[in-house]
Design an enzyme around this catalytic site. Structure first.
Site, PDB file in Angstrom:
ATOM      1  N   GLN A  75     -33.869 -17.235 -47.677  1.00  0.00           N
ATOM      2  CA  GLN A  75     -35.226 -17.031 -48.185  1.00  0.00           C
ATOM      3  C   GLN A  75     -35.616 -17.800 -49.441  1.00  0.00           C
ATOM      4  O   GLN A  75     -36.722 -18.336 -49.527  1.00  0.00           O
ATOM      5  CB  GLN A  75     -35.456 -15.526 -48.445  1.00  0.00           C
ATOM      6  CG  GLN A  75     -36.871 -15.213 -48.844  1.00  0.00           C
ATOM      7  CD  GLN A  75     -37.160 -13.761 -49.130  1.00  0.00           C
ATOM      8  OE1 GLN A  75     -38.132 -13.443 -49.798  1.00  0.00           O
ATOM      9  NE2 GLN A  75     -36.342 -12.843 -48.661  1.00  0.00           N
ATOM     10  N   SER A  76     -34.719 -17.837 -50.435  1.00  0.00           N
ATOM     11  CA  SER A  76     -35.149 -18.387 -51.734  1.00  0.00           C
ATOM     12  C   SER A  76     -35.548 -19.857 -51.617  1.00  0.00           C
ATOM     13  O   SER A  76     -36.664 -20.240 -52.014  1.00  0.00           O
ATOM     14  CB  SER A  76     -34.025 -18.229 -52.761  1.00  0.00           C
ATOM     15  OG  SER A  76     -32.867 -18.935 -52.324  1.00  0.00           O
ATOM     16  N   VAL A 195     -25.032 -14.916 -54.066  1.00  0.00           N
ATOM     17  CA  VAL A 195     -26.000 -13.889 -54.451  1.00  0.00           C
ATOM     18  C   VAL A 195     -27.092 -13.739 -53.408  1.00  0.00           C
ATOM     19  O   VAL A 195     -27.604 -14.734 -52.877  1.00  0.00           O
ATOM     20  CB  VAL A 195     -26.627 -14.246 -55.829  1.00  0.00           C
ATOM     21  CG1 VAL A 195     -27.823 -13.362 -56.127  1.00  0.00           C
ATOM     22  CG2 VAL A 195     -25.589 -14.081 -56.938  1.00  0.00           C
ATOM     23  N   GLU A 197     -30.838 -11.310 -52.573  1.00  0.00           N
ATOM     24  CA  GLU A 197     -31.996 -10.707 -53.253  1.00  0.00           C
ATOM     25  C   GLU A 197     -31.655  -9.530 -54.177  1.00  0.00           C
ATOM     26  O   GLU A 197     -31.930  -9.557 -55.367  1.00  0.00           O
ATOM     27  CB  GLU A 197     -32.993 -10.265 -52.175  1.00  0.00           C
ATOM     28  CG  GLU A 197     -34.142  -9.407 -52.678  1.00  0.00           C
ATOM     29  CD  GLU A 197     -35.126 -10.169 -53.541  1.00  0.00           C
ATOM     30  OE1 GLU A 197     -35.522 -11.276 -53.153  1.00  0.00           O
ATOM     31  OE2 GLU A 197     -35.501  -9.656 -54.618  1.00  0.00           O
ATOM     32  N   ASP A 226     -35.525 -13.686 -54.436  1.00  0.00           N
ATOM     33  CA  ASP A 226     -35.563 -14.821 -53.519  1.00  0.00           C
ATOM     34  C   ASP A 226     -36.873 -15.606 -53.649  1.00  0.00           C
ATOM     35  O   ASP A 226     -36.887 -16.757 -54.088  1.00  0.00           O
ATOM     36  CB  ASP A 226     -35.444 -14.327 -52.076  1.00  0.00           C
ATOM     37  CG  ASP A 226     -33.995 -14.051 -51.698  1.00  0.00           C
ATOM     38  OD1 ASP A 226     -33.104 -14.587 -52.356  1.00  0.00           O
ATOM     39  OD2 ASP A 226     -33.778 -13.305 -50.744  1.00  0.00           O
ATOM     40  N   GLY A 304     -48.271  -2.568 -69.463  1.00  0.00           N
ATOM     41  CA  GLY A 304     -49.054  -3.148 -70.557  1.00  0.00           C
ATOM     42  C   GLY A 304     -49.475  -2.098 -71.567  1.00  0.00           C
ATOM     43  O   GLY A 304     -48.941  -0.995 -71.605  1.00  0.00           O
ATOM     44  N   GLY A 305     -50.435  -2.435 -72.371  1.00  0.00           N
ATOM     45  CA  GLY A 305     -50.887  -1.546 -73.440  1.00  0.00           C
ATOM     46  C   GLY A 305     -51.878  -0.488 -72.972  1.00  0.00           C
ATOM     47  O   GLY A 305     -52.307   0.350 -73.754  1.00  0.00           O
TER      48      GLY A 305
HETATM   49  N1  CAO Z   1     -23.523 -29.265 -41.097  1.00  0.00           N
HETATM   50  C1  CAO Z   1     -22.265 -28.837 -41.368  1.00  0.00           C
HETATM   51  N2  CAO Z   1     -22.002 -27.820 -42.227  1.00  0.00           N
HETATM   52  C2  CAO Z   1     -23.058 -27.224 -42.804  1.00  0.00           C
HETATM   53  C3  CAO Z   1     -24.376 -27.629 -42.571  1.00  0.00           C
HETATM   54  C4  CAO Z   1     -24.579 -28.701 -41.659  1.00  0.00           C
HETATM   55  N3  CAO Z   1     -25.814 -29.135 -41.372  1.00  0.00           N
HETATM   56  N4  CAO Z   1     -25.201 -26.838 -43.283  1.00  0.00           N
HETATM   57  C5  CAO Z   1     -24.411 -25.978 -43.940  1.00  0.00           C
HETATM   58  N5  CAO Z   1     -23.129 -26.209 -43.655  1.00  0.00           N
HETATM   59  C6  CAO Z   1     -21.948 -25.504 -44.164  1.00  0.00           C
HETATM   60  C7  CAO Z   1     -21.718 -25.827 -45.611  1.00  0.00           C
HETATM   61  O1  CAO Z   1     -21.059 -27.047 -45.770  1.00  0.00           O
HETATM   62  C8  CAO Z   1     -20.898 -24.618 -46.032  1.00  0.00           C
HETATM   63  O2  CAO Z   1     -19.570 -24.784 -45.608  1.00  0.00           O
HETATM   64  P1  CAO Z   1     -18.292 -24.759 -46.626  1.00  0.00           P
HETATM   65  O3  CAO Z   1     -18.313 -23.431 -47.310  1.00  0.00           O
HETATM   66  O4  CAO Z   1     -17.138 -24.904 -45.686  1.00  0.00           O
HETATM   67  O5  CAO Z   1     -18.418 -25.866 -47.573  1.00  0.00           O
HETATM   68  C9  CAO Z   1     -21.559 -23.524 -45.217  1.00  0.00           C
HETATM   69  O6  CAO Z   1     -22.192 -24.122 -44.120  1.00  0.00           O
HETATM   70  C10 CAO Z   1     -22.704 -22.801 -45.951  1.00  0.00           C
HETATM   71  O7  CAO Z   1     -22.208 -22.212 -46.994  1.00  0.00           O
HETATM   72  P2  CAO Z   1     -22.886 -21.045 -47.832  1.00  0.00           P
HETATM   73  O8  CAO Z   1     -21.729 -20.481 -48.588  1.00  0.00           O
HETATM   74  O9  CAO Z   1     -24.023 -21.501 -48.637  1.00  0.00           O
HETATM   75  O10 CAO Z   1     -23.444 -19.985 -46.768  1.00  0.00           O
HETATM   76  P3  CAO Z   1     -23.141 -18.442 -46.675  1.00  0.00           P
HETATM   77  O11 CAO Z   1     -23.895 -17.961 -45.477  1.00  0.00           O
HETATM   78  O12 CAO Z   1     -21.702 -18.114 -46.709  1.00  0.00           O
HETATM   79  O13 CAO Z   1     -23.802 -17.817 -48.010  1.00  0.00           O
HETATM   80  C11 CAO Z   1     -25.619 -17.354 -49.533  1.00  0.00           C
HETATM   81  C12 CAO Z   1     -25.182 -17.571 -48.089  1.00  0.00           C
HETATM   82  C13 CAO Z   1     -27.124 -17.217 -49.556  1.00  0.00           C
HETATM   83  C14 CAO Z   1     -24.992 -16.074 -50.108  1.00  0.00           C
HETATM   84  C15 CAO Z   1     -25.177 -18.550 -50.401  1.00  0.00           C
HETATM   85  O14 CAO Z   1     -25.654 -19.727 -49.787  1.00  0.00           O
HETATM   86  C16 CAO Z   1     -25.676 -18.493 -51.821  1.00  0.00           C
HETATM   87  O15 CAO Z   1     -25.165 -17.750 -52.655  1.00  0.00           O
HETATM   88  N6  CAO Z   1     -26.687 -19.317 -52.164  1.00  0.00           N
HETATM   89  C17 CAO Z   1     -27.216 -19.449 -53.500  1.00  0.00           C
HETATM   90  C18 CAO Z   1     -28.060 -18.277 -53.884  1.00  0.00           C
HETATM   91  C19 CAO Z   1     -29.199 -18.058 -52.940  1.00  0.00           C
HETATM   92  O16 CAO Z   1     -30.015 -18.902 -52.661  1.00  0.00           O
HETATM   93  N7  CAO Z   1     -29.299 -16.816 -52.501  1.00  0.00           N
HETATM   94  C20 CAO Z   1     -30.486 -16.379 -51.784  1.00  0.00           C
HETATM   95  C21 CAO Z   1     -30.291 -16.229 -50.376  1.00  0.00           C
HETATM   96  S1  CAO Z   1     -31.690 -15.399 -49.713  1.00  0.00           S
HETATM   97  O17 CAO Z   1     -31.378 -13.785 -49.962  1.00  0.00           O
END
Ligand code: CAO
Length: 486
Positions: A75-76, A195, A197, A226, A304-305
């Protein structure tokens, strides 16, 4: 389907034009200070001192010519790139072949169709499927870096580096690129954490200050972690693009979710410091409750106030949203007293001044509620607004979805989608008179893979076929039953 948003329902106002058409751009001294754009930049700069003569809304969109490499998910990040797409940027969403953004399949309400979670956050974008861990996929990714203005990502910390896309590498490939990231936390003890939301709401100060004093911390329905951080990031990106005009180079932009939430909770940090001077007199804990070391939860008190509270209206026993927010704004205190039949409060020393009212707010709101309970929330709103008394009905999502003025302004739009049919979405909440928003449906997974490879990167049909068989790009993921049937 496209839904065009205009400000209000009136046709666009014609901008006053100069008599002579402007043919040549006047020599603007400021233009000399602007760094020469790289030939690879897609941003078109118009060095003109005179206003364009086209009608409002007919001169393209604010971010026309800006190309964004959208590496966002959930989402973010998608909130940020959707806003930029509404402003006219060409947003290329890179997704994993066969899987795509995880939200495509989350909270599905229609079998085999992209979820509302995905469709409502990815309007106006193009989708390319690319395995960025495949050597050829990585080459395509680097080719895209060279022709885009901005890379936006919200992967977990370290993911982009593991893909080989360090900031240094990106700048080697394209020094003008703005590299924008959402992360859960900024530099510090939690910088490596993933992280979502509600974690951000808790870590950013929202949860500890939301709810009632005698209950646990609460998260809010508004996605301030987000979507709020996506908004912050979008502002950072357009500012970085603006600065690039002067410097000729891109920069890193970071919006941490904890920081974004804290920014939205700034009045609570204000109150934390006010605590040193004594009780927070507008809080419901005053005068009988206790204040501790930290800002307490203040229920529905106004931030607010001007003291405010949520009051019951007619029908509250059965309708969970038969309530109104009522503000005892000082300048209209006399009118409030007249409306609720308490004219004696206008001059009574216990009620006549805001300061005198503070220890009696509960009694005052209880008394106003006796009046609001005799009206439904819309009747109460009509009567109170005649006297300029600030108030607002508690509107349900059902009421908002069918509110005609929100439809007319394009804030709530109906969008058609080939696999799910028609659905409602929130359109661009930012209205600009010369950059009108069109809400176009979200892309199907990999829908624009060929188009982007051919038209943006210049690949031939043969090269694309080779890439497909290598597994670097997705197969034909696109299923469009309704469009095919049409
Ligand atoms: N081709 C190949 N690999 C891909 C790819 C593509 N097109 N797109 C993504 N990937 C892979 C990445 O390389 C990564 O793999 P590795 O960990 O092996 O390097 C993996 O997919 C994605 O990793 P991720 O850790 O970002 O995804 P997740 O689902 O485990 O975590 C989230 C999700 C949101 C917790 C994490 O991305 C995060 O903390 N983001 C920053 C904060 C944020 O934006 N949070 C808000 C989310 S909305 O509530």
């Amino acid at each position: 389907m496209r839904t065009r948003t205009r400000i209000g329902s009136k046709p666009p106002v014609r901008r006053p034009t100069t008599k002579k058409p402007v043919r040549k751009a006047a020599k603007a001294p400021a233009a000399k200070r602007v760094a020469k754009p790289s030939p690879k930049s897609t941003v078109t700069r118009v060095a003109t001192a005179r206003p364009i003569t086209k009608s409002w809304g007919e001169a393209g969109k604010a971010l026309d010519g800006v190309r964004i490499l959208d590496f966002t998910h959930v989402q973010s990040g998608p909130t940020c790139t959707q806003l930029l797409a509404w402003m006219g940027a060409d947003v290329i969403k890179v997704e994993r072949p066969g899987i795509g953004d995880i939200t495509r399949g989350q909270l599905r309400d229609v079998p085999n169709a992209d979820s509302l979670y995905f469709t409502m956050l990815n309007h106006n974008k193009r989708s390319i499927t690319l395995d960025t861990k495949h050597a050829k996929g990585r080459e395509i990714l680097e080719a895209l870096v060279k022709v885009c203005d901005v890379l936006v990502e919200n992967f977990a910390p370290g993911v982009l580096d593991r893909m080989g896309l360090t900031f240094e590498r990106i700048h080697q490939l394209n020094p003008r690129m703005v590299v924008a990231s959402v992360k859960g936390f900024g530099p510090g003890p939690y910088e490596d954490c993933k992280v979502y939301e509600n974690v951000a709401q808790c870590a950013g100060g929202a949860a500890s200050t939301t709810g009632f004093d005698d209950g646990p911390p609460l998260v809010t329905g508004a996605q301030i972690g987000d979507s709020g951080t996506g908004l912050h990031l979008a502002l950072g990106i357009v500012c970085a693009l603006y600065q690039r005009h002067r410097t000729g180079r891109g920069q890193k932009v970071l919006a941490a979710m904890q920081d974004g939430v804290l920014n939205l909770c700034r009045v609570k940090l204000r109150d934390q410091q006010r605590l040193a001077a004594g009780a927070l007199k507008e809080y419901p804990q005053y005068p009988h409750g206790k204040f501790g070391a930290a800002v307490p939860r203040s229920g529905n008190a106004s931030g607010g106030g001007q003291p405010g509270w949520i009051l019951k209206c007619k029908g509250w026993e059965t309708d969970p949203n038969a309530y109104i927010y009522f503000i005892t704004q000082a300048p209209v205190w006399g009118e409030i007293c007249k409306v609720i039949g308490k004219e004696e409060w206008i001059t009574h020393p216990d009620y006549a001044t805001p300061e005198a009212r503070l220890p009696r707010l509960k009694h005052i709101f209880d008394t106003v509620e006796q009046w609001t309970m005799t009206k439904d929330k819309f009747e109460a709103m009509d009567i109170l607004n005649k006297y300029d008394i600030p108030c607002g009905p508690i509107l349900s999502m059902e009421e908002l979805a069918s509110e005609p003025s929100l439809r007319a302004s394009g804030t709530v739009v109906e969008v058609d989608h080939p696999t799910r049919g028609k659905y409602l979405s929130v359109g661009n909440p930012i209205k600009m008179s010369d950059s009108l928003s069109e809400v176009k449906r979200s892309p199907l997974l990999g829908e624009h893979t060929e188009e982007i490879l051919q038209k943006v990167l210049g690949f031939s049909a043969k090269q694309i076929a080779e890439l497909r068989s290598s597994g670097a790009i997705g197969g034909i993921d696109v299923k469009r039953p309704k469009e095919a049937a049409a």
